[in-house]
Design a protein around this motif. Structure first.
Motif, PDB file in Angstrom:
ATOM      1  N   GLN A 198     -24.211  50.563  58.272  1.00 28.02           N
ATOM      2  CA  GLN A 198     -24.294  49.112  58.079  1.00 28.02           C
ATOM      3  C   GLN A 198     -23.273  48.360  58.927  1.00 28.02           C
ATOM      4  N   LEU A 199     -22.067  48.927  58.993  1.00 31.40           N
ATOM      5  CA  LEU A 199     -21.012  48.261  59.760  1.00 31.40           C
ATOM      6  C   LEU A 199     -21.258  48.353  61.268  1.00 31.40           C
ATOM      7  N   GLY A 200     -21.910  49.441  61.675  1.00 29.44           N
ATOM      8  CA  GLY A 200     -22.147  49.638  63.103  1.00 29.44           C
ATOM      9  C   GLY A 200     -21.114  50.498  63.794  1.00 29.44           C
ATOM     10  N   MET A 201     -20.679  51.549  63.086  1.00 28.31           N
ATOM     11  CA  MET A 201     -19.705  52.469  63.686  1.00 28.31           C
ATOM     12  C   MET A 201     -20.441  53.557  64.472  1.00 28.31           C
ATOM     13  N   GLY A 202     -21.067  53.143  65.553  1.00 22.86           N
ATOM     14  CA  GLY A 202     -21.922  54.075  66.304  1.00 22.86           C
ATOM     15  C   GLY A 202     -21.175  55.238  66.939  1.00 22.86           C
ATOM     16  N   ALA A 203     -19.921  55.053  67.263  1.00 25.07           N
ATOM     17  CA  ALA A 203     -19.172  56.117  67.936  1.00 25.07           C
ATOM     18  C   ALA A 203     -18.823  57.240  66.957  1.00 25.07           C
ATOM     19  N   LEU A 204     -18.296  56.862  65.801  1.00 24.48           N
ATOM     20  CA  LEU A 204     -17.973  57.859  64.774  1.00 24.48           C
ATOM     21  C   LEU A 204     -19.246  58.570  64.300  1.00 24.48           C
ATOM     22  N   LEU A 205     -20.301  57.800  64.078  1.00 31.87           N
ATOM     23  CA  LEU A 205     -21.562  58.401  63.625  1.00 31.87           C
ATOM     24  C   LEU A 205     -22.110  59.351  64.689  1.00 31.87           C
ATOM     25  N   GLY A 206     -21.968  58.960  65.938  1.00 34.82           N
ATOM     26  CA  GLY A 206     -22.447  59.806  67.034  1.00 34.82           C
ATOM     27  C   GLY A 206     -21.757  61.162  67.030  1.00 34.82           C
TER      28      GLY A 206
END
Ligand code: BES
Ligand code: ZN
Ligand code: ZN
Length: 506
Positions: free
Chosen positions: A232-240
């Motif tokens: 939801q927050l948009g932490m695409g780097a950590l999620l990646g």
């Protein structure tokens, strides 16, 4: 391994009934310290003779056990070297006590004493010496045995250290030194334990449990963001980074408000890289020494342990610790080289190498941290192999955008015996991070690998006063030293706590 209790007591070397009494001596000192004269006389001059014959030289870390055979109140004396008086640094006391506690343990004795050498204290404050001795004893005694089967023989633990001084007037300073030393050493012990546990045990979920235990003990606020929150927050780097693993990522925030810290006080925010295991992902690491990567969570463990120490020491400040937690694995859903991720800050990153995952998870954590408008933003991370190449084992790499802060961190490192060395954070290096498809790429090519990693991070801290510490050089020791074990060292923890102490207490 039991905890060593450290206490201070007024007393003289010749009067104390102890199993082992440690006498600290400098190298090349022609005669004994004044404190030892009486006990030397009781032994018929034996100590002075040992030194004169060169059987004990006083080299740093040297030790010689002497049995007193009933001639003195102490059963044994341990001559312990501090090295040359002219080179004497606070760290000599840590090293001397670290070596001494091992000799005491070998002698299968559960308590020992040490005499504060009065003459040396003219140069170094007695409180700092007491703190350093406490740290040396607790850290030198460290062992990690969680996974060893009991072998039948009952181990003898060192349970007590008494620091003797002839001067009652300095007792309060010694006690304050002990209080600080116990807090910093026990924090380091927590970090070593967390990093020693294998990655099949110390998963992101387990890290959350450890954070819960700290929050409960310390009475600090804990917030854990789950994968869906990060989406939801948009932490695409950590999620990646977490995609290749079956272990879901976690984002842990602890917040402590000490007395006198006002509601609106801008906090000190600490961010620690918490990769529970770094295989490299699809850009797989070579097999040799890959097991060291269970300690790729050292930064996170350190900011967690620092939080606990700050609460135990009741530091009057506002402190936030943030742990971005993930496992870097090459699973079927893992990121591929060339993938582009969108970070929390809005900036896009081309992931050219999945092994440069630390800067990815930190980019989201740092962007999140800026929301606190911190007075200080400090991140600590086992970030680059290039740091090991540049600095070897004895210096932490430091970067920052604020000269005053850098000076404070440098001083804290000196006092803690966990020294930093500053590296350049020059914009020129950014050309190495340019990408053809995104705002930047996550590797900087050949040359200056520690610098390009730091420069990458700098793009996510806004205008916060910021320090980055690369501890890849110091987090793992290839061999046992006076107060460092082989394996995870926890180096950086005492620096962080000292930095906070210096900001808050005289
Ligand atoms: N965790 C490692 C860095 C590391 C190396 C820590 C050795 C401790 C000891 C980090 O995630 C990493 O793999 N960095 C890469 C970056 C490279 C691909 C640009 C490295 O340094 O090789
Ligand atoms: Zn890596
Ligand atoms: Zn890593």
């Amino acid at each position: 391994m039991k905890k060593i209790q450290v206490q201070a007591q007024v007393g003289r070397a010749e009067n104390e009934v102890t199993e082992v009494l440690v006498l600290l001596c400098c190298e090349g000192a022609s005669d004994l310290a004044q404190e030892t004269a009486a006990i030397n006389a009781q032994l018929g001059g034996q100590l002075a003779a040992l030194i004169q014959r060169g059987e004990f030289e006083g080299k740093l870390g040297e030790g010689l056990m002497v049995h007193t055979q009933g001639k003195a109140k102490a059963k044994r004396l341990l001559l312990a070297g501090l090295g040359k008086a002219k080179d004497l640094r606070l760290d000599a006391f840590r090293q001397a006590l670290g070596s001494a506690v091992k000799r005491v343990r070998q002698a299968k004795v559960s308590s020992f004493g040490v005499v504060l050498p009065g003459a040396l204290l003219e140069e170094i404050p007695v409180q700092d010496v007491a703190q350093a001795m406490t740290e040396g004893a607790i850290l030198g005694n460290y062992q990690f045995t969680a996974y060893r089967s009991p072998n039948g023989s009952k181990p003898v633990d060192v349970e007590r250290l008494t620091i003797y001084t002839a001067q009652a007037s300095v007792l309060p300073q010694i006690n304050e030194g002990i209080r600080r030393g116990v807090a910093t050493a026990e924090a380091t012990v927590l970090v070593r334990d967390l990093c020693n546990h294998p990655a099949n045990v110390m998963t992101p979920t387990r890290i959350v449990q450890e954070a819960k235990a700290v929050a409960k003990e310390s009475g600090v606020r804990l917030k854990v963001l789950e994968q869906k929150d990060m989406e939801q927050l948009g932490m695409g780097a950590l999620l990646g980074v977490a995609r290749g693993s079956h272990e879901p990522p976690k984002f842990i925030i602890l917040e402590y408000k000490g007395a006198k810290a006002k509601r609106g006080d801008p906090p000190v925010v600490l961010v620690g890289k918490t990769i529970t295991f770094d295989t490299g992902g699809i850009s797989l690491k070579p097999a040799e020494n890959m097991e060291h990567m269970k300690a790729d969570m050292t930064g996170g463990a350190e900011v967690l342990a620092t939080m606990r120490a700050a609460a135990r020491l009741k530091l009057p400040l506002h402190l936030v610790s943030i742990l971005p937690v993930a496992e870097n694995m090459p699973g079927g859903r893992a990121m591929r080289p060339g993938d582009v991720v969108k970070t929390l800050s809005g900036k896009t990153v081309e992931v050219q190498n999945t092994d440069a995952e630390g800067r990815l998870i930190l980019s989201d954590a740092l962007a999140y941290a800026t929301r606190y408008k911190p007075a200080v933003l400090l991140d600590i991370a086992t970030l680059t192999g290039a740091c090991v190449v540049a600095l070897g084992q004895f210096a932490i790499g430091m970067f920052g955008n604020n000269d005053q802060l850098k000076e404070q961190v440098r001083n804290a490192g000196m006092r803690a015996g966990e020294r930093v060395w500053e590296m350049p954070l020059w914009e020129e290096y950014f050309e190495q991070l340019r990408s053809d498809v995104a705002d930047m790429r996550n590797i900087g090519g050949r040359g200056g690998g520690m610098i390009t990693a730091a420069l990458f991070l700098s793009k996510f801290v806004g205008d916060c006063p910021w320090i980055h510490l690369d501890i890849a050089s110091t987090d793992w020791s290839e061999r046992e030293r006076a107060y460092l074990p082989k394996g995870p060292t926890g180096i950086g923890t005492r620096l962080l706590i000292q930095f906070l102490l210096d900001r808050t207490l005289p």
